[in-house]
Design a protein around this motif. Sequence first.
Motif, PDB file in Angstrom:
ATOM      1  N   MET A 126       0.831  -1.197   0.000  1.00 13.61           N
ATOM      2  CA  MET A 126       0.000   0.000   0.000  1.00 13.61           C
ATOM      3  C   MET A 126       0.872   1.255   0.000  1.00 13.61           C
ATOM      4  O   MET A 126       0.578   2.224  -0.706  1.00 13.61           O
ATOM      5  N   ARG A 127       1.944   1.237   0.762  1.00 13.92           N
ATOM      6  CA  ARG A 127       2.874   2.378   0.805  1.00 13.92           C
ATOM      7  C   ARG A 127       3.492   2.615  -0.569  1.00 13.92           C
ATOM      8  O   ARG A 127       3.645   3.752  -1.011  1.00 13.92           O
ATOM      9  N   ALA A 128       3.816   1.541  -1.275  1.00 21.98           N
ATOM     10  CA  ALA A 128       4.387   1.661  -2.623  1.00 21.98           C
ATOM     11  C   ALA A 128       3.377   2.314  -3.573  1.00 21.98           C
ATOM     12  O   ALA A 128       3.749   3.161  -4.399  1.00 21.98           O
ATOM     13  N   LYS A 129       2.109   1.931  -3.454  1.00 27.97           N
ATOM     14  CA  LYS A 129       1.057   2.551  -4.274  1.00 27.97           C
ATOM     15  C   LYS A 129       0.913   4.035  -3.934  1.00 27.97           C
ATOM     16  O   LYS A 129       0.774   4.879  -4.823  1.00 27.97           O
ATOM     17  N   GLU A 130       0.948   4.350  -2.652  1.00 33.62           N
ATOM     18  CA  GLU A 130       0.864   5.754  -2.234  1.00 33.62           C
ATOM     19  C   GLU A 130       2.005   6.547  -2.861  1.00 33.62           C
ATOM     20  O   GLU A 130       1.794   7.628  -3.424  1.00 33.62           O
ATOM     21  N   ASP A 131       3.222   5.995  -2.765  1.00 35.52           N
ATOM     22  CA  ASP A 131       4.396   6.680  -3.329  1.00 35.52           C
ATOM     23  C   ASP A 131       4.249   6.876  -4.837  1.00 35.52           C
ATOM     24  O   ASP A 131       4.574   7.939  -5.370  1.00 35.52           O
ATOM     25  N   GLN A 132       3.747   5.838  -5.520  1.00 35.67           N
ATOM     26  CA  GLN A 132       3.535   5.900  -6.969  1.00 35.67           C
ATOM     27  C   GLN A 132       2.614   7.059  -7.326  1.00 35.67           C
ATOM     28  O   GLN A 132       2.911   7.848  -8.221  1.00 35.67           O
ATOM     29  N   TYR A 133       1.505   7.179  -6.614  1.00 34.21           N
ATOM     30  CA  TYR A 133       0.540   8.213  -6.943  1.00 34.21           C
ATOM     31  C   TYR A 133       0.955   9.596  -6.447  1.00 34.21           C
ATOM     32  O   TYR A 133       0.602  10.606  -7.069  1.00 34.21           O
ATOM     33  N   LEU A 134       1.710   9.651  -5.368  1.00 31.78           N
ATOM     34  CA  LEU A 134       2.236  10.943  -4.913  1.00 31.78           C
ATOM     35  C   LEU A 134       3.121  11.572  -5.986  1.00 31.78           C
ATOM     36  O   LEU A 134       3.112  12.795  -6.172  1.00 31.78           O
ATOM     37  N   LEU A 135       3.883  10.751  -6.673  1.00 31.23           N
ATOM     38  CA  LEU A 135       4.752  11.262  -7.735  1.00 31.23           C
ATOM     39  C   LEU A 135       3.958  11.868  -8.893  1.00 31.23           C
ATOM     40  O   LEU A 135       4.471  12.703  -9.626  1.00 31.23           O
ATOM     41  N   LEU A 136       2.721  11.433  -9.050  1.00 36.42           N
ATOM     42  CA  LEU A 136       1.894  11.921 -10.168  1.00 36.42           C
ATOM     43  C   LEU A 136       1.156  13.213  -9.845  1.00 36.42           C
ATOM     44  O   LEU A 136       0.492  13.771 -10.708  1.00 36.42           O
ATOM     45  N   PHE A 137       1.228  13.685  -8.601  1.00 36.92           N
ATOM     46  CA  PHE A 137       0.543  14.912  -8.241  1.00 36.92           C
ATOM     47  C   PHE A 137       1.198  16.087  -8.968  1.00 36.92           C
ATOM     48  O   PHE A 137       0.619  16.960  -9.456  1.00 36.92           O
TER      49      PHE A 137
END
Length: 137
Positions: A126-137
């Motif tokens: 879940m943390r990896a997914k959060e990091d993935q989407y944070l980069l797209l902000f």
Amino acid sequence: MLNFFTENVDFDLLRPLKTKKWIKNTSISEGYEIADLNYIFCDDDYLLEINKQYLDHDYFTDIITFDNSEEDNVIEGDIYISVDRVRENAATFNADFETEMRRVLIHGLLHLMGYDDTDEKLKAAMRAKEDQYLLLF
């Protein structure tokens, strides 16, 4: 429909329109449609009462997610976020408040899409997914 509300706290989300677009794009990329999603920003005491009343937990938390979805891949729910907890967690993790808030916003969305963090392996994914989407902000 995607909405932001406040309860018992004076808080304005920075860049709300960009944040809404980011949340919608995240759901689309995971194969979900947002039908009705409410983010409610509140203080510690407000969220503690929800935690006690609905989950029978007597402790502070940064987020509580209620899934009201009735169809697969359609998101309907309410996500309560303690601004106090997010601020404290940002300080604890040496993170910028806005970044930590975005992490919590996406964390709740991921829960509504079926992601779980009940053990260390799931938490890491879940943390990896959060990091993935944070980069797209």
